[in-house]
Design a protein around this motif. Structure first.
Motif, short mmCIF file in Angstrom:
data_model
loop_
_atom_site.label_atom_id
_atom_site.label_comp_id
_atom_site.label_asym_id
_atom_site.label_seq_id
_atom_site.Cartn_x
_atom_site.Cartn_y
_atom_site.Cartn_z
N LEU A 1 -7.46 -5.86 -3.43
CA LEU A 1 -6.34 -4.93 -3.61
C LEU A 1 -5.95 -4.40 -2.22
CD1 LEU A 1 -7.58 -2.99 -6.77
CD2 LEU A 1 -5.65 -4.62 -6.66
N ASN A 2 -4.80 -4.81 -1.76
CA ASN A 2 -4.47 -4.61 -0.34
C ASN A 2 -3.72 -3.31 -0.08
OD1 ASN A 2 -2.27 -5.62 -1.75
ND2 ASN A 2 -1.45 -6.75 -0.02
N ARG A 3 -3.89 -2.83 1.14
CA ARG A 3 -3.14 -1.66 1.60
C ARG A 3 -1.74 -2.11 2.03
NH1 ARG A 3 -7.65 1.89 5.05
NH2 ARG A 3 -9.11 2.15 3.31
N GLY A 4 -0.78 -1.18 1.94
CA GLY A 4 0.62 -1.53 2.15
C GLY A 4 0.95 -2.09 3.52
N GLY A 5 0.25 -1.61 4.55
CA GLY A 5 0.54 -2.08 5.90
C GLY A 5 0.15 -3.51 6.16
N HIS A 6 -0.60 -4.12 5.23
CA HIS A 6 -0.97 -5.53 5.36
C HIS A 6 -0.13 -6.42 4.45
CE1 HIS A 6 -4.22 -4.34 7.89
NE2 HIS A 6 -4.79 -3.62 6.94
N ASP A 7 0.84 -5.85 3.78
CA ASP A 7 1.68 -6.61 2.86
C ASP A 7 3.07 -6.77 3.48
OD1 ASP A 7 3.42 -7.41 0.76
OD2 ASP A 7 1.97 -6.65 -0.70
N PRO A 8 3.43 -7.97 3.91
CA PRO A 8 4.72 -8.15 4.59
C PRO A 8 5.91 -7.77 3.72
CG PRO A 8 3.70 -10.28 4.09
CD PRO A 8 2.67 -9.23 3.83
N TYR A 9 5.79 -7.93 2.40
CA TYR A 9 6.90 -7.58 1.52
C TYR A 9 7.16 -6.07 1.54
CZ TYR A 9 6.40 -12.34 -0.28
OH TYR A 9 6.35 -13.70 -0.38
N LYS A 10 6.09 -5.31 1.51
CA LYS A 10 6.23 -3.85 1.52
C LYS A 10 6.71 -3.37 2.90
CE LYS A 10 4.53 -3.49 -2.66
NZ LYS A 10 5.42 -3.16 -3.81
N VAL A 11 6.19 -3.99 3.93
CA VAL A 11 6.60 -3.61 5.29
C VAL A 11 8.07 -3.94 5.51
CG1 VAL A 11 6.23 -4.03 7.75
CG2 VAL A 11 4.27 -3.82 6.21
N PHE A 12 8.49 -5.12 5.07
CA PHE A 12 9.88 -5.51 5.22
C PHE A 12 10.80 -4.52 4.51
CE2 PHE A 12 13.76 -7.53 3.77
CZ PHE A 12 14.23 -8.14 4.92
N ALA A 13 10.42 -4.12 3.30
CA ALA A 13 11.25 -3.19 2.54
C ALA A 13 11.40 -1.87 3.30
CB ALA A 13 10.63 -2.94 1.16
N ALA A 14 10.31 -1.40 3.91
CA ALA A 14 10.36 -0.14 4.66
C ALA A 14 11.26 -0.28 5.88
CB ALA A 14 8.96 0.27 5.06
N TYR A 15 11.11 -1.38 6.62
CA TYR A 15 11.91 -1.59 7.82
C TYR A 15 13.40 -1.71 7.46
CZ TYR A 15 7.71 -2.58 10.66
OH TYR A 15 6.51 -2.50 11.33
N ALA A 16 13.70 -2.45 6.41
CA ALA A 16 15.09 -2.64 6.00
C ALA A 16 15.73 -1.29 5.65
CB ALA A 16 15.17 -3.60 4.82
N GLU A 17 14.96 -0.44 4.98
CA GLU A 17 15.46 0.89 4.63
C GLU A 17 15.65 1.75 5.88
OE1 GLU A 17 16.96 3.66 1.99
OE2 GLU A 17 16.43 1.56 1.64
N ALA A 18 14.71 1.66 6.81
CA ALA A 18 14.81 2.44 8.04
C ALA A 18 16.05 2.03 8.84
CB ALA A 18 13.55 2.25 8.88
N MET A 19 16.38 0.76 8.84
CA MET A 19 17.54 0.28 9.60
C MET A 19 18.85 0.85 9.06
SD MET A 19 16.75 -1.75 12.16
CE MET A 19 18.17 -2.77 12.44
N LYS A 20 18.85 1.27 7.79
CA LYS A 20 20.07 1.79 7.18
C LYS A 20 20.22 3.30 7.37
CE LYS A 20 19.10 0.09 3.09
NZ LYS A 20 19.20 -0.29 1.67
#
Length: 905
Positions: free
Chosen positions: A356-375
């Motif tokens: 069960l992985n932490r969010g910072g090791h999941d590229p899908y979760k990280v991508f979602a955060a970055y995409a939101e930050a860019m907006k």
């Protein structure tokens, strides 16, 4: 949403349904209004509410998560290779027993955070785009090097020479632009400096845009930080500025691996929740990336709210223990806390729970955060990403308290890494710690290069050269060079006149930026309030009380002057951003930061050192300088050591001028060196608040002013050489007159504008001569050249510690006898005359010091010294200014004990 332990779930559901109805029928504005009024009512009724925290869950729900582009299997393979090469680099650096050090765990925890950025978000500089600016976390440098190696930008030899720079073709331990001027943009490893400097970088980018000097391109300033690093005062001390100015060009990624250097960051609490409150309160958008996608099914099934309750109740110290102890332990202690939570994992194996992985090791979760930050619009963004320190390095290394210090690994751990990331090495190869780069035509290499090409090119990258500015001739300062015409003024006011002259020069006036932390009026800069305007991100929304006055307080969104408040660290960070604008923006700026000299290097020395590393160029102006010149302010304000501190920074050029023409020559020379010759140096100049008349520049003095020393007053009969710098030069001039008129001793008076520059020149000559013993050319220091051909002892006096002038003793010709007078010790409040007498740097003490050294050399009778002391009424029993002082009663006891003898004392 269900809440575990809810005493009336039905009532809770009714409130939630009512709120959903308002949202559906009345909209978000009405919903926000009702919540605000309910909150105010609760506060009025003394109901305790924490409104700055959201649940310990991902901010972006599964339903809101955007689809991730790219080939994720390919990106995982590339990430594995980067992880391995970073690991091999550090382990090889320590394989020979040289103990060069290095860090494995920090990059291991943040590899995914960087990888998603490099593959999808970090945009490079191009002809049509200025490029994003990225502050890499210092301890993650091996991972950045490893990626550049895969891209073909760094060689295997360079990786093999990680932390071996002296022989050439090596790599520095951390991001250092001074050592890799075409690669690293910002020095960040002195923790806390990356955060504050990135905020002020974003602030300065907006400033330059609002002034029309650069165009709006939606460039982003990214800063990668550690959760332990956030305890540094500089890390969070300026976050309110980012919120207040709505710096939506700023994105912070805090790697929350829950561990600092020796143990948990908040073992008894939750660092992510703590930081969320802090940043939300400061006006930031907070995006939490807590859980990886393997948790999504469990959270979806958590209809009782038990799992979410356990997540909230568990502290970071426990999360680390679960990571170390594994699946079975986590099942019992974490999920087993509530039966409903245990039920959720009954069909999972212990290995499943361990995965069960932490969010910072999941590229899908990280991508979602970055995409939101860019907006983001109208807010800076901080992403709080939960990770594991030492992730993937083996079960013996992940999340253990000592993981930060681990720089060596056993073969079993290497096998673990190989197997976990499917690396193509046999067991016997592992022990060689080979670097690995696929062939140029491999799918991995093609994919990686295509991603960077789509984003404009490779990173990190730094511009070394930029536009050359049209610096006017020295004659632009003629009004100062010709003297003050009988008027008395301070060098601080002279400096203001020089700045004003530069602000009239069409070619560079827009580039000159006066900066003050506060107290512009103290320095005489208030005239620029109205003339230039003070930069305010959102303009001036009020009428100042002094509107009717000529020099009223004027703020403007296109204001030219920077006044950063009572905030030396912030003002220095703003200066550093402008001082490196030639690199980040291809726009050379001339920042002139004026401040109380005592609150410069002493308070913000670490930022000044980082600015040197970043190859900053500009002027630091230490105003109201000198231990005895700022006479009424006392111990905390009087500076007698800033030049010694300035000299610790190799590319800081420092001067302590006395007269206006000296200051003019130095400023002009600095402009030429920095903005025409493109020397990557910056200048520190001390200027004073003592008013006196300034003579015109003597003929032929210009070169000596720049080199650090010139003959100010020549006496053909001189048998003594008197040296003075800053305002104490005037005491030296007085002393020369007394020696001549009352003792018939003739002196040459030398103005020393920089003992630091004289010392550096002397060291360079000394070094050359030592390493070229057979050379026909023997280099002679400037000090020696100037004094050769003169005779007699040398006496110097400054308003700084003796160590400042003592630096030149080794470079005096013929081992000339030398006396250094200075202001060692804490400052005091009194008149300038009394202070200079107390510290022994006034004319009387200079005369006595000269006579005493002449007596020591057998040139005058010692009784002459005694008579001079009497004539000047000097206190021979005065306390030593630099000695620690014992409490009077303690001192009395000590003196009494010294008089006693016998047993038992």
């Amino acid at each position: 949403m269900a809440f575990y332990g809810d005493s009336d779930a039905q009532e809770t559901q009714e409130w939630q349904d009512a709120f959903d109805s308002v949202l559906q029928h009345m909209g978000t504005e009405r919903a926000a209004f009702l919540l605000e009024k309910l909150y105010q009512q609760a506060i009025a009724k003394h109901v305790p509410i924490q409104r700055l925290n959201t649940p310990y869950l991902n901010t972006i729900s599964v339903e809101e998560q955007p689809a991730m582009p790219g080939d994720q299997d390919m990106e995982r393979r590339i990430r594995a290779l980067i992880r391995w090469n970073a690991l091999a680099m550090v382990l090889r650096a320590n394989k020979t027993g040289d103990d060069l050090g290095g860090h494995l765990a920090s990059f291991a925890s943040s590899a995914t955070l960087y990888d998603v950025g490099f593959n999808h978000f970090f945009r490079a500089n191009s002809n049509s785009f200025g490029g994003d600016m990225i502050y890499y976390q210092g301890h993650c440098a091996p991972g950045i090097y490893a990626r550049s190696f895969l891209e073909g930008r760094l060689t295997e030899e360079q990786l093999s020479n990680f932390r071996r720079e002296v022989g050439g073709n090596g790599l520095p331990s951390y991001p250092h632009p001074y050592l890799m001027p075409d690669y690293w943009q910002f020095p960040t490893v002195s923790m806390g400096l990356g955060p504050i400097m990135s905020i002020y970088q974003a602030h300065i980018q907006k400033y330059l845009m609002n002034r029309g000097l650069i165009k709006e391109e939606d460039r982003k300033v990214w800063a990668y930080l550690g959760d332990g690093e956030m305890d540094e005062p500089e890390s969070t001390g300026a976050i309110s500025l980012a919120g207040r100015e709505k710096l939506d060009n700023l994105i912070w990624v805090v790697n929350c691996n829950l561990q600092r250097l020796d143990g948990p960051v908040r073992g008894n609490g939750k660092i992510i929740q703590e930081l969320e409150s802090l940043f939300r309160g400061a006006g930031w958008r907070v995006i939490k990336v807590v859980w990886g996608r393997h948790w999504d099914p469990l959270l979806a099934k958590d209809t009782s709210g038990a799992l979410k309750a356990v997540m909230e109740e568990t502290v970071d110290g426990e999360y680390q223990r679960y990571q170390v102890k594994g699946g079975a332990y986590t099942r019992e202690k974490f999920f087993g806390k509530y039966p409903e939570a245990a039920e959720l994992v009954k069909d999972l194996s212990d290995e499943d729970i361990d995965n069960l992985n932490r969010g910072g090791h999941d590229p899908y979760k990280v991508f979602a955060a970055y995409a939101e930050a860019m907006k983001a619009k109208g807010q800076p963004t901080v992403i709080l990403a939960k990770t594991v320190k030492g992730y993937g390095l083996s079960e013996e290394i992940e999340a253990v308290n000592k993981t930060h210090q681990i720089k060596k690994m056993q073969i079993d751990s290497l096998k673990y890494v190989r197997d976990r990331f499917n690396l193509p090495f046999t067991d016997d190869k592992l022990e060689e710690l080979p670097f690995y780069r696929p062939s140029e035509n491999s799918p991995e290499m093609k994919y990686m290069k295509a991603r960077r090409e789509a984003l404009g090119g490779y990173l990190p990258a730094r511009r070394k050269e930029s536009e050359i500015l049209a610096i006017p001739e020295l004659s632009v300062f003629d009004a100062v060079l010709n003297g003050s015409g009988g008027k008395e003024q301070s060098t601080t006011m002279v400096m203001v006149r020089l700045i004003a002259s530069l602000l009239k020069e069409k070619a560079i006036k827009d580039r000159v930026v006066p900066i003050v932390p506060d107290e512009a009026r103290t320095f005489g800069l208030e005239g620029m309030f109205r003339q230039l305007g003070i930069y305010a991100a959102h303009g001036q929304k009020y009428t100042p009380e002094d509107q009717e006055q000529l020099m009223h307080y004027r703020e403007a969104s296109d204001g030219h002057m920077l006044q950063e408040g009572i905030n030396e660290a912030g003002a220095m960070s703003a200066w550093a951003a402008l001082a490196t604008s030639y690199s980040t923006n291809n726009l050379p700026m001339i920042p002139m930061y004026m401040y109380y000299s005592m609150f410069g290097f002493q308070r913000i020395g670490d930022i000044a050192w980082a600015a040197g590393d970043a190859q900053a160029q500009g002027f630091l102006l230490g105003a109201t300088a000198g231990r005895t010149t700022l006479n009424g302010e006392g111990l905390q304000h009087q500076d007698g050591h800033s030049h010694i501190l300035a000299n610790t920074i190799p590319n800081c050029v420092s001067y302590d001028p006395c007269f206006g023409y000296e200051l003019a020559v130095i400023v002009h020379d600095g402009l030429k060196r920095m903005y025409v010759n493109q020397e990557r140096v910056f200048y520190y100049l001390t200027v004073m608040n003592e008013n006196y008349e300034h003579p015109a520049m003597p003929e032929g003095a210009e070169e000596g002013i720049k080199r650090g020393m010139y003959l100010f007053e020549k006496d053909e009969k001189a048998t003594v050489q008197l040296l003075g710098s800053g305002v104490i030069l005037r005491e030296v001039i007085k002393a020369a007159k007394i020696l001549r008129d009352e003792y018939q001793i003739h002196s040459n008076v030398w103005s020393v504008t920089s003992f630091n520059e004289l010392s550096r020149d002397g060291m360079a000559c000394e070094e050359y001569n030592r390493l070229h013993p057979l050379s026909e050319e023997v280099k002679e220091s400037w000090v020696s050249k100037q004094l050769r051909g003169t005779e007699g002892i040398v006496v110097s006096a400054t308003d700084h510690m003796r160590a400042y002038s003592e630096q030149i003793r080794a470079y005096l010709p013929d081992g000339r006898p030398f006396v250094a007078l200075g202001t060692d010790g804490y400052g005091r409040s009194d008149t300038r005359a009394n202070l200079r007498s107390f510290f022994g740097v006034d004319a009387a003490h200079i005369v006595v010091a000269t006579l005493k050294k002449l007596a020591d050399e057998g040139e005058v009778d010692a009784r002459l010294v005694k008579d001079a002391i009497s004539n000047f009424e000097l206190d021979t029993d005065r306390p030593v200014a630099w000695a620690p002082q014992a409490h009077p009663e303690v001192q009395a006891v000590a003196e009494y004990n010294e008089t006693q003898t016998g047993e038992g004392n």
